[in-house]
Design a protein around this motif. Structure first.
Motif, short mmCIF file in Angstrom:
data_model
loop_
_atom_site.label_atom_id
_atom_site.label_comp_id
_atom_site.label_asym_id
_atom_site.label_seq_id
_atom_site.Cartn_x
_atom_site.Cartn_y
_atom_site.Cartn_z
N LEU A 134 0.89 -1.01 0.07
CA LEU A 134 -0.09 0.16 -0.01
C LEU A 134 0.90 1.23 0.03
CD1 LEU A 134 -2.68 -1.14 2.38
CD2 LEU A 134 -3.25 -0.48 0.41
N HIS A 135 1.80 1.27 0.76
CA HIS A 135 2.90 2.50 0.64
C HIS A 135 3.65 2.38 -0.57
CE1 HIS A 135 2.66 4.02 5.10
NE2 HIS A 135 1.69 2.84 5.05
N ALA A 136 3.86 1.40 -1.19
CA ALA A 136 4.66 1.50 -2.28
C ALA A 136 3.83 1.93 -3.69
CB ALA A 136 5.30 0.16 -2.57
N ALA A 137 2.64 1.67 -3.47
CA ALA A 137 1.71 2.03 -4.76
C ALA A 137 1.39 3.38 -4.82
CB ALA A 137 0.35 1.28 -4.51
N ASP A 138 1.52 4.03 -6.04
CA ASP A 138 0.92 5.26 -6.42
C ASP A 138 -0.63 5.37 -6.03
OD1 ASP A 138 3.26 6.40 -7.49
OD2 ASP A 138 3.01 5.17 -8.86
N ILE A 139 -1.34 4.14 -6.54
CA ILE A 139 -2.75 3.99 -6.24
C ILE A 139 -3.03 2.46 -5.98
CG2 ILE A 139 -5.18 3.97 -7.64
CD1 ILE A 139 -3.96 5.99 -9.47
N ALA A 140 -4.10 2.73 -4.89
CA ALA A 140 -4.28 1.05 -4.55
C ALA A 140 -5.92 1.05 -4.73
CB ALA A 140 -4.30 0.91 -3.13
N ILE A 141 -6.36 -0.18 -5.31
CA ILE A 141 -7.58 -0.36 -5.45
C ILE A 141 -8.07 -1.40 -4.38
CG2 ILE A 141 -9.77 -1.46 -6.88
CD1 ILE A 141 -7.83 -0.51 -9.27
N LEU A 142 -8.99 -1.18 -3.40
CA LEU A 142 -9.36 -2.05 -2.61
C LEU A 142 -10.59 -3.03 -2.87
CD1 LEU A 142 -9.22 0.42 0.49
CD2 LEU A 142 -7.46 -0.98 -0.51
N CYS A 143 -10.37 -4.02 -2.95
CA CYS A 143 -11.41 -5.12 -3.35
C CYS A 143 -11.91 -6.00 -2.36
CB CYS A 143 -11.37 -5.99 -4.54
SG CYS A 143 -11.05 -4.79 -5.98
N GLU A 149 -9.55 -1.17 7.42
CA GLU A 149 -8.27 -1.59 7.88
C GLU A 149 -7.33 -1.18 6.97
OE1 GLU A 149 -8.54 -5.72 8.71
OE2 GLU A 149 -9.91 -5.44 10.42
N ALA A 150 -7.48 -1.64 5.66
CA ALA A 150 -6.65 -1.18 4.55
C ALA A 150 -6.26 0.24 4.46
CB ALA A 150 -7.07 -1.61 3.21
N VAL A 151 -7.17 1.01 4.60
CA VAL A 151 -7.02 2.69 4.61
C VAL A 151 -5.99 2.92 5.68
CG1 VAL A 151 -8.12 4.82 5.13
CG2 VAL A 151 -9.12 2.97 3.60
N LYS A 152 -6.32 2.52 6.75
CA LYS A 152 -5.45 2.56 8.19
C LYS A 152 -4.02 2.37 7.86
CE LYS A 152 -9.05 2.72 11.87
NZ LYS A 152 -9.74 1.84 12.76
N LEU A 153 -3.60 1.08 6.96
CA LEU A 153 -2.49 0.57 6.71
C LEU A 153 -1.82 1.62 5.87
CD1 LEU A 153 -2.96 -3.18 6.29
CD2 LEU A 153 -1.91 -2.30 8.11
N ALA A 154 -2.64 2.24 5.13
CA ALA A 154 -1.96 3.10 4.19
C ALA A 154 -1.70 4.66 4.59
CB ALA A 154 -2.75 3.13 2.81
N GLU A 155 -2.10 4.90 5.98
CA GLU A 155 -1.87 6.04 6.24
C GLU A 155 -0.61 6.50 6.58
OE1 GLU A 155 -3.52 6.12 10.38
OE2 GLU A 155 -5.74 6.37 9.56
N GLY A 156 -0.23 7.92 6.01
CA GLY A 156 1.11 8.42 5.99
C GLY A 156 1.87 7.90 4.58
N ASP A 187 -11.73 2.58 -3.48
CA ASP A 187 -12.41 1.46 -2.50
C ASP A 187 -13.83 0.92 -3.28
OD1 ASP A 187 -13.28 -0.17 -0.62
OD2 ASP A 187 -13.89 1.36 0.87
N ALA A 188 -13.71 -0.34 -3.64
CA ALA A 188 -14.77 -0.86 -4.21
C ALA A 188 -15.87 -1.46 -3.07
CB ALA A 188 -14.30 -2.34 -5.27
N SER A 189 -15.47 -1.47 -1.81
CA SER A 189 -16.49 -1.85 -0.96
C SER A 189 -17.47 -0.72 -0.64
CB SER A 189 -15.65 -2.09 0.42
OG SER A 189 -15.32 -0.97 1.07
N SER A 190 -18.48 -0.99 0.16
CA SER A 190 -19.37 0.05 0.55
C SER A 190 -18.95 0.94 1.88
CB SER A 190 -20.85 -0.71 0.81
OG SER A 190 -20.81 -1.50 1.98
N ALA A 191 -17.87 0.72 2.35
CA ALA A 191 -17.29 1.25 3.65
C ALA A 191 -17.29 2.56 3.72
CB ALA A 191 -15.93 0.65 3.91
N HIS A 192 -16.90 3.39 2.45
CA HIS A 192 -16.68 4.83 2.53
C HIS A 192 -17.43 5.58 1.56
CE1 HIS A 192 -12.91 2.82 3.96
NE2 HIS A 192 -13.03 3.90 4.80
N ARG A 193 -18.62 5.05 1.20
CA ARG A 193 -19.49 5.81 -0.11
C ARG A 193 -20.11 6.86 0.36
NH1 ARG A 193 -21.69 -0.17 -2.13
NH2 ARG A 193 -19.75 -0.95 -3.19
N VAL A 194 -20.54 7.09 1.68
CA VAL A 194 -21.02 8.37 2.22
C VAL A 194 -20.23 9.16 3.64
CG1 VAL A 194 -23.34 8.18 1.57
CG2 VAL A 194 -22.48 7.13 3.77
N ALA A 195 -19.03 8.35 3.23
CA ALA A 195 -17.85 9.09 4.36
C ALA A 195 -17.27 10.33 4.13
CB ALA A 195 -16.74 8.02 4.36
N GLU A 196 -17.01 11.11 4.99
CA GLU A 196 -16.36 12.34 4.94
C GLU A 196 -14.88 12.25 4.31
OE1 GLU A 196 -15.25 16.60 7.35
OE2 GLU A 196 -16.38 14.65 8.26
#
Length: 310
Positions: A48-57, A65-72, A79-88
């Motif tokens: 996740l840190h080595a990528a320019d873009i990550a796609i979460l499936c 959890e993946a978004v937290k791992l990518a922090e910094g 994100d292809a999941s429903s986790a962040h579709r209405v998230a700020e």
């Protein structure tokens, strides 16, 4: 220089279809984890840190959890999941509705759900135009190929050929409702009736309208013309005119992958009732095709590159 791309969850249905659409594309350098690393937290964090873009499936919690791992890292995420579709802080990845520029400039993009893609494509432009009221009690009847339920549902359907129809979400409160309400700008969520049939892919989303019950019922042709004008310049969504409307809409069990979407407006003779219907591939514009479209836009590439629109 190629864009470094990591697909977290590449072994799932959506991830596999995304990889198929990336075959032979030199614009991307794919970061791949072997089977032993795919669920290793440290290996995923490094990718996740080595990528320019990550796609979460991934399932919703794993995506968070993946978004937290990518922090910094500064990595841009789809994100292809429903986790962040209405998230700020997240941009809703429906370019025809949200705007291409918003997605091009976003760090975090959340792919729409497959059912909401059809519902919003039909309803949102008409509410924006003032033709449909925001406070009407809308209903949505939808049927999808079983691949929309992931590997577990695929296994169930393919192991038991006696299953011919599966209605679900009977307790209501489906997880797709928040995005349907938010991006259609509705006063209340619609009543949603999803179902699954023994076809691998394909989807029909049907919004019946009792126009006679509306205080200012729109004209059928005005709705059709508004949708046609809204999507006129886009290469992915087609609005069919009255002379193109078929007598029936089909989902074939052996349908080929397709990343476009068709919209129809049907009505009775006096215009007191209508059905707004979207037909799409739940794995195409409803999932993997949408992710590729968003990826292209984020990378400044033609949005249809790699899409299956023939």
């Amino acid at each position: 220089m190629a864009v470094r791309l990591f697909i977290d969850g590449a072994a799932g249905t959506t991830g596999l279809e995304i990889r198929e659409r990336l075959l032979g594309r030199g614009e991307f350098d794919l970061i791949v984890l072997d089977d032993a690393q795919r669920k290793d937290e440290a290996a995923r964090r490094d990718a996740l840190h080595a990528a320019d873009i990550a796609i979460l499936c991934l399932p919703d919690e794993a995506a968070k959890e993946a978004v937290k791992l990518a922090e910094g890292s500064g990595t841009r995420i789809i994100d292809a999941s429903s986790a962040h579709r209405v998230a700020e802080g997240w941009t809703y990845g429906f370019p025809e509705l949200i705007g291409h520029e918003a997605i091009a400039n976003a760090q975090f993009v959340s792919n729409p759900g497959c059912y909401p893609t059809g519902f919003l494509a039909l309803v949102a432009p008409l509410v924006r135009a003032g033709l449909l009221p925001a406070d009407f009690p809308y209903t949505v009847n939808a049927v999808s190929g079983y691949s929309g339920g992931g590997n577990a549902l695929i296994d169930r359907f393919e192991a038991d050929p006696t299953i011919s129809f599966r209605a679900y979400g009977l307790a209501l409160g489906h997880k797709h409702l928040p995005e349907m309400q938010a991006y259609a700008r509705l006063a209340r969520p619609p009543v949603f009736s999803p179902s699954v049939i023994p076809a691998h892919r394909g989807m029909v989303v049907d919004v019946p309208l009792a126009l006679g019950a509306m205080p200012d019922a729109p004209q059928i042709e005005a709705m059709r013309e508004t949708l046609a004008a809204f999507y006129f310049a886009g290469p992915v969504i087609a609005v069919h005119g009255p002379h193109e409307a078929p007598g029936e809409l089909l989902i074939n069990a052996d349908s080929a992958p397709h990343d476009g979407m068709e919209l129809f407006v049907f009505a009775n003779s006096d215009g007191s009732e209508a059905r707004l219907i979207a037909r799409l591939d739940n794995l195409g514009k409803g999932a993997s095709g949408a992710a590729i479209q968003n990826l292209n836009i984020m990378c400044g590439l033609p949005e249809t590159t790699g899409l299956r629109l023939g």
